[in-house]
Write an enzyme that holds these catalytic residues in place. Structure first.
Site, PDB file in Angstrom:
ATOM      1  N   SER A 104       0.823  -1.197   0.000  1.00 12.87           N
ATOM      2  CA  SER A 104       0.000   0.000   0.000  1.00 12.87           C
ATOM      3  C   SER A 104       0.865   1.258   0.000  1.00 12.87           C
ATOM      4  CB  SER A 104      -0.963  -0.043   1.194  1.00 12.87           C
ATOM      5  OG  SER A 104      -1.979   0.923   1.059  1.00 12.87           O
ATOM      6  N   ASP A 238      -9.372  -3.776  -6.333  1.00 11.40           N
ATOM      7  CA  ASP A 238      -8.785  -2.904  -5.313  1.00 11.40           C
ATOM      8  C   ASP A 238      -9.308  -1.485  -5.478  1.00 11.40           C
ATOM      9  OD1 ASP A 238      -7.203  -1.506  -3.524  1.00 11.40           O
ATOM     10  OD2 ASP A 238      -5.349  -2.505  -4.104  1.00 11.40           O
ATOM     11  N   HIS A 267      -7.129  -5.878  -0.896  1.00 10.16           N
ATOM     12  CA  HIS A 267      -6.049  -4.931  -0.618  1.00 10.16           C
ATOM     13  C   HIS A 267      -5.437  -5.216   0.758  1.00 10.16           C
ATOM     14  CE1 HIS A 267      -3.987  -0.984  -1.040  1.00 10.16           C
ATOM     15  NE2 HIS A 267      -4.108  -0.942   0.272  1.00 10.16           N
TER      16      HIS A 267
END
Length: 292
Positions: A104, A238, A267
């Site tokens: 991320s 996502d 995610h």
């Protein structure tokens, strides 16, 4: 949190390493004025002071989605980049090769590290579900940006009140929130209980607000300069980095190692698929490790 992994030496050693327990050291250190939780896997406790003959040839540094007054803004996005670089400078010998594994916003931090410290001996960087561009324009970003940038303070009071609940009740609330998952790693529940801290929530929301404002354009220059070292892994559903972000970067860098998840992982894969992800990454890095 920073993770240090013991390197493998050839396929035979990789097999034997998987059969033997790996020592785990846990400690808190001060880095850039912030208390930093460090997990070290392997027999080495101090990678900056050990004699060179005793040092590992490779170090895995894991940079998660960070939810740190020596730095002016250590809990901000720029401060987090400098925090990781400072950690490496003070705690890891410059002769050790690195594998950077990021998730991320950790992927943005990793690219910034490679840009600012080109002298780092990065063997490979694995960027999982990378939020490296247009975060506020993503489906989830459009929903969260007003809350994170203008209304985040209203969340502090309910979190403050919930912080007085017994630890067992907090854990039960986390399990209830995650009840829709088929499987859930128990460590995820333990970690999620920390979200009942006002200080923790304040730092998470503050940094997230900066992400919405500052993560705008993809750093294609840094990607181009380090393309052979990078592995990108995008999700198909996502909402933080939608599939058309994958399509565009794949078009811009057709020779890059840019992959699209075919397993339907979310995610936040750490909640229910961390072992599956670890197995995939191990497979991706086999060739690199056997060449050491």
């Amino acid at each position: 949190m920073l993770g240090v992994g013991e390197p493998a030496k050839g396929e035979a050693n990789m097999r034997s390493a998987s059969e033997e327990p790996v020592p785990l050291h846990e400690e808190f250190i001060y880095c850039c004025g912030a208390a930093t939780h460090v997990l070290k896997c392997g027999p080495w406790k101090d990678l900056s002071k050990d004699e060179s003959k005793n040092l590992p040839r490779l170090l895995f540094m894991i940079i998660p989605d960070t939810d740190i007054k020596e730095l002016e803004d250590v809990f901000g996005l720029n401060g987090q980049v400098e925090h990781k670089l400072n950690f490496l400078k003070k705690n890891v010998s410059k002769d050790i090769k690195l594998v950077l594994i990021a998730h991320s916003i950790g992927c943005y931090i990793t690219l910034e590290m490679m840009k600012r410290a080109s002298e780092l001996q990065v063997l490979r960087s694995v960027l999982l579900f990378p939020t490296i561009e247009r975060m506020a324009q993503s489906p989830q970003g459009k929903l969260m940006t007003p809350l994170l940038c203008k209304l985040r303070y209203i969340l502090y009071m309910p979190v403050y009140l919930l912080s007085f609940l017994p630890e067992g009740v907090k854990a039960s609330l986390v399990r209830f929130a995650l009840r829709g998952m088929k499987t859930c790693d128990e460590s995820s529940i333990t970690t999620s209980v920390n979200l009942f801290s006002v200080d923790c929530i304040a730092n998470i929301l503050y940094m997230a607000s900066q992400e919405m404002m500052k993560v705008v354009e993809r750093d294609s220059t840094t990607i181009k300069q380090n393309l052979k070292k990078l592995i990108f892994y995008y999700g198909t559903g996502d909402s933080w980095c939608p599939q058309h972000y994958y399509d565009e970067i794949k078009m811009d860098f057709p020779d890059g190692d840019i992959r699209l998840c075919e397993k339907g992982l979310r995610h936040a894969f750490v909640l229910d698929a961390s072992k599956e992800m670890a197995a995939m990454i191990t497979d991706w890095l086999q060739d690199d490790l056997t060449k050491l």
